[in-house]
Scaffold this active site. Structure first.
Site: not given
Length: 264
Positions: A151, A155
């Site tokens: 990600h 995040k």
């Protein structure tokens, strides 16, 4: 033709909330009646779109209840949505992650009173991946399983909620749990056969990638999903809301939606 479904978006000024509002603007199946955000947000009082018919961003839940609520907020926002939806018998679709055990228990309790779908990932492709992984894990119970997720650098949770959900689905298919067979991070020492491990990648602007590697002696199976556009999660939540509002109280997931589409 039946009337459009009345819809409230909770967390409307967040990244996912904004995407939802843009997609819903041109979706004739819905009428967005409320766009809720947190107290102190600078957008309070502004219209969700640049037209007079658009709802204003607000803090208070509406008196005239919607048919369904879509929630992409935070733990506090989800708790508020649970209170409102259970009090009014309103269906709830929530993609809020990072919640603690107490709030998870409240979600489970609410599902006895309203139709509720709470998922860490509303990609229909990930739902298919989960279904395939469940079958593969059951068919290859002694093979090691490594779930690799990537990600963007902003995040905060790791492993991702989607990765954990994939691991839980695989563990359940093998009649075990992550508490028993899960391995977090790069733990030193040999692993037991059939263990379920997680690896995390963070960097740049990666929307979301998940790969499940089932590894046996001399061979392996890889199942993967890569998201390149964040709108896929909003699209899945919208499809879930359209299907969920007509269901009886209960806890649902995207696989139930897929099964309904397949007539299974």
């Amino acid at each position: 033709m039946s009337r459009p479904l009345r819809l409230a978006v909770n967390g409307a000024t967040g990244r996912m909330g904004r995407v939802l509002l843009e997609l819903l603007r041109d979706d004739a199946r819905f009428e967005v009646t409320s766009a809720l955000t947190g107290l102190g947000m600078p957008q309070l009082g502004e219209r969700a779109w640049h037209d007079r018919a658009a709802p204003c961003f607000q803090v208070e839940w509406p008196q005239d209840r919607p048919d369904v609520v879509i929630d992409f907020s935070g733990p506090g926002g989800l708790a508020s949505a649970l209170d409102y939806c259970t009090a009014h018998g309103t269906a709830l679709v929530s993609g809020t992650t990072g919640i603690d055990a107490a709030l998870k228990a409240r979600v489970a309790q609410a599902a006895s009173r309203i139709p509720l779908m709470h998922a860490s990932n509303f990609s229909l492709g990930v739902a298919v991946l989960t279904r395939l992984l469940r079958e593969a894990a059951a068919a290859l119970p002694q093979w090691d399983l490594e779930i690799i997720e990537a990600h963007h650098q902003r995040k905060t949770d790791a492993p991702s909620g989607t990765a954990l959900s994939l691991g839980e689905a695989a563990a359940a298919a093998r009649n075990t749990t992550l508490a028993q067979d899960g391995v977090a991070g790069s733990r030193e020492g040999p692993r037991r056969a059939g263990s379920i491990g997680f690896a995390v990648v963070r960097g740049g602007d990666i929307v979301g990638e998940h790969t499940a590697m089932l590894i046996g002696a001399g061979e392996r199976v890889e199942l993967a999903h890569r998201a390149t556009d964040r709108s896929i999660f909003a699209r899945g939540a919208i499809e879930a809301a359209h299907w969920l509002h007509d269901q009886p109280p209960g806890a649902y997931d995207l696989e139930a939606l897929l099964a309904a589409r397949l007539g299974a």
